[in-house]
Design an enzyme around this catalytic site. Sequence first.
Site, PDB file in Angstrom:
ATOM      1  N   ARG A 137     -59.337  -6.395  34.177  1.00 34.60           N
ATOM      2  CA  ARG A 137     -59.188  -7.799  34.526  1.00 34.60           C
ATOM      3  C   ARG A 137     -59.912  -8.020  35.858  1.00 34.60           C
ATOM      4  NH1 ARG A 137     -53.574 -11.033  35.516  1.00 34.60           N
ATOM      5  NH2 ARG A 137     -54.514 -13.085  35.656  1.00 34.60           N
ATOM      6  N   ASP A 162     -61.099 -13.884  34.712  1.00 32.47           N
ATOM      7  CA  ASP A 162     -60.111 -14.967  34.612  1.00 32.47           C
ATOM      8  C   ASP A 162     -60.757 -16.345  34.685  1.00 32.47           C
ATOM      9  OD1 ASP A 162     -57.336 -14.512  34.203  1.00 32.47           O
ATOM     10  OD2 ASP A 162     -57.365 -13.259  35.990  1.00 32.47           O
ATOM     11  N   LEU A 211     -46.836 -20.976  34.562  1.00 34.64           N
ATOM     12  CA  LEU A 211     -46.027 -21.082  35.772  1.00 34.64           C
ATOM     13  C   LEU A 211     -45.430 -19.728  36.126  1.00 34.64           C
ATOM     14  CD1 LEU A 211     -44.059 -24.390  34.841  1.00 34.64           C
ATOM     15  CD2 LEU A 211     -46.319 -24.170  35.938  1.00 34.64           C
ATOM     16  N   GLY A 233     -48.244 -17.319  40.784  1.00 37.84           N
ATOM     17  CA  GLY A 233     -49.406 -18.210  40.752  1.00 37.84           C
ATOM     18  C   GLY A 233     -49.154 -19.198  39.623  1.00 37.84           C
ATOM     19  N   ARG A 257     -35.991 -17.838  40.498  1.00 34.52           N
ATOM     20  CA  ARG A 257     -34.642 -17.560  39.984  1.00 34.52           C
ATOM     21  C   ARG A 257     -33.608 -17.689  41.091  1.00 34.52           C
ATOM     22  NH1 ARG A 257     -34.667 -12.360  36.424  1.00 34.52           N
ATOM     23  NH2 ARG A 257     -36.344 -12.161  37.909  1.00 34.52           N
ATOM     24  N   GLY A 296     -43.945 -16.288  34.222  1.00 28.56           N
ATOM     25  CA  GLY A 296     -42.553 -15.892  34.514  1.00 28.56           C
ATOM     26  C   GLY A 296     -41.572 -17.050  34.572  1.00 28.56           C
ATOM     27  N   GLY A 319     -42.261 -20.309  33.471  1.00 27.51           N
ATOM     28  CA  GLY A 319     -42.397 -21.091  32.238  1.00 27.51           C
ATOM     29  C   GLY A 319     -41.707 -20.437  31.048  1.00 27.51           C
ATOM     30  N   GLU A 355     -51.966 -11.047  28.851  1.00 20.44           N
ATOM     31  CA  GLU A 355     -53.347 -10.953  29.329  1.00 20.44           C
ATOM     32  C   GLU A 355     -53.982  -9.608  28.975  1.00 20.44           C
ATOM     33  OE1 GLU A 355     -51.143 -12.195  32.360  1.00 20.44           O
ATOM     34  OE2 GLU A 355     -52.428 -13.788  33.142  1.00 20.44           O
TER      35      GLU A 355
HETATM   36  P1  ADP Z   1     -47.119 -13.472  38.624  1.00 19.37           P
HETATM   37  O1  ADP Z   1     -47.883 -14.750  38.852  1.00 19.37           O
HETATM   38  O2  ADP Z   1     -46.989 -12.630  39.877  1.00 19.37           O
HETATM   39  O3  ADP Z   1     -47.546 -12.721  37.382  1.00 19.37           O
HETATM   40  P2  ADP Z   1     -44.718 -14.004  37.078  1.00 19.37           P
HETATM   41  O4  ADP Z   1     -45.437 -14.666  35.961  1.00 19.37           O
HETATM   42  O5  ADP Z   1     -44.110 -12.674  36.841  1.00 19.37           O
HETATM   43  O6  ADP Z   1     -45.606 -13.958  38.384  1.00 19.37           O
HETATM   44  O7  ADP Z   1     -43.565 -15.024  37.560  1.00 19.37           O
HETATM   45  C1  ADP Z   1     -42.721 -14.718  38.618  1.00 19.37           C
HETATM   46  C2  ADP Z   1     -41.773 -15.896  38.815  1.00 19.37           C
HETATM   47  O8  ADP Z   1     -40.987 -16.081  37.632  1.00 19.37           O
HETATM   48  C3  ADP Z   1     -40.794 -15.703  39.967  1.00 19.37           C
HETATM   49  O9  ADP Z   1     -40.694 -16.902  40.718  1.00 19.37           O
HETATM   50  C4  ADP Z   1     -39.476 -15.455  39.239  1.00 19.37           C
HETATM   51  O10 ADP Z   1     -38.367 -15.885  39.978  1.00 19.37           O
HETATM   52  C5  ADP Z   1     -39.660 -16.335  38.028  1.00 19.37           C
HETATM   53  N1  ADP Z   1     -38.663 -16.021  37.002  1.00 19.37           N
HETATM   54  C6  ADP Z   1     -38.556 -14.892  36.255  1.00 19.37           C
HETATM   55  N2  ADP Z   1     -37.452 -14.974  35.467  1.00 19.37           N
HETATM   56  C7  ADP Z   1     -36.860 -16.165  35.733  1.00 19.37           C
HETATM   57  C8  ADP Z   1     -35.708 -16.851  35.261  1.00 19.37           C
HETATM   58  N3  ADP Z   1     -34.911 -16.302  34.340  1.00 19.37           N
HETATM   59  N4  ADP Z   1     -35.427 -18.068  35.769  1.00 19.37           N
HETATM   60  C9  ADP Z   1     -36.225 -18.625  36.707  1.00 19.37           C
HETATM   61  N5  ADP Z   1     -37.317 -18.050  37.180  1.00 19.37           N
HETATM   62  C10 ADP Z   1     -37.651 -16.838  36.709  1.00 19.37           C
END
Ligand code: ADP
Length: 334
Positions: free
Chosen positions: A59, A115, A169, A172, A245, A290, A292, A321
């Site tokens: 990537r 990307d 979401l 990033g 979270r 994460g 979304g 990805e």
């Molecule tokens: P990255 O962009 O680093 O790949 P991710 O796609 O893993 O990030 O997303 C991370 C985000 O997802 C964090 O803000 C985390 O708190 C949020 N997240 C993960 N699980 C939940 C949940 N059950 N409820 C709310 N937010 C969550």
Amino acid sequence: MLVLCFDAGSSSLKYAVFEAGDGGERELLAETLDVNAPVKDIFAKLAAKGISARAVGHRIVFGGMHAAPVVVEPSVLTELRGYVPIDPLHLPSQLRIVDEVTALVPVLPQVLCFDTAFHRRMPEIAQRFALPASIDPLVRRYGYHGLSYEYIVSTLDSARYPRVVIAHLGNGASLAAVRDGLPVDTTMGFSPLGGLMMGTRPGDLDPGVMLYLLRSGEFTIEGLDHLLTQQSGLLGVSGTTADMRELLARRSGDRAAELAVQLFVYTAAKFIGAMAVTLGGLDLLVFTGGIGENSEDIRRMIGARLDMFEGMETRVILTNETCVIARHTWRLSS
Ligand code: ADP
């Protein structure tokens, strides 16, 4: 065919082994290490398990004007090294991994998956900033999260849903507007700092704010960089954490946490409206990343602001990805 995929972020290095072929891709194993982990240790670990990859996919966050993945060759690497000032956060470690693989197994085919490539088919008007034509042509809207968008689009029936907004979401965050399976617009711009509010990045910001902070002497360029990449977004507004979270858990008793959540939702909904305008309407809103994928609360709060899009459907799709990297790597090296 066994394909080894690397996904190096700003602090972590994820690798995964896929069985890839005509019948699709199947992940055999995956692990996340520190971003500085030596490639030779990973190869030794795989060898101990009897795994010998036939090709390696990477990537690469920023790929300039490349509109498709490419096989590694010296001229591409030279070109990418020239982009380090545009993406100093990811490119150095991503290129280090390519170099280490080359040194270890020079004959192994390697494929670079960008990307930014997904967005290169956006109309020119969506890629242009309102700057003079004399400004460096490298300055344009590239867009990011393209491997995620490509994966999501590959799972959709675009005849059934011609006008789609994908909301990636995570820490990033960005949106992509997709019409008949093709990219139309996106919220991130030249760098991954623009567009939506994110975990530690502010998203779109009046350029005058940056001029003021520099001119006032409160920030150096490095200080401003740190503010915009590490200290803003959910973390900056809540004053406590970038973790959605945690913010959701504490927002009833913490006004700053509540404001961070509300600003995130408000900004996302506002930009979804803008993306819908670029599509001439909205048939499907896809949530991924994460936040979304996992937060029903955030999806509901954003959805509640989009009532005017009658007939719009909403879906949650888990992105993948590395699967897209495995697919391209197999295709370009088999
Ligand atoms: P990255 O962009 O680093 O790949 P991710 O796609 O893993 O990030 O997303 C991370 C985000 O997802 C964090 O803000 C985390 O708190 C949020 N997240 C993960 N699980 C939940 C949940 N059950 N409820 C709310 N937010 C969550």
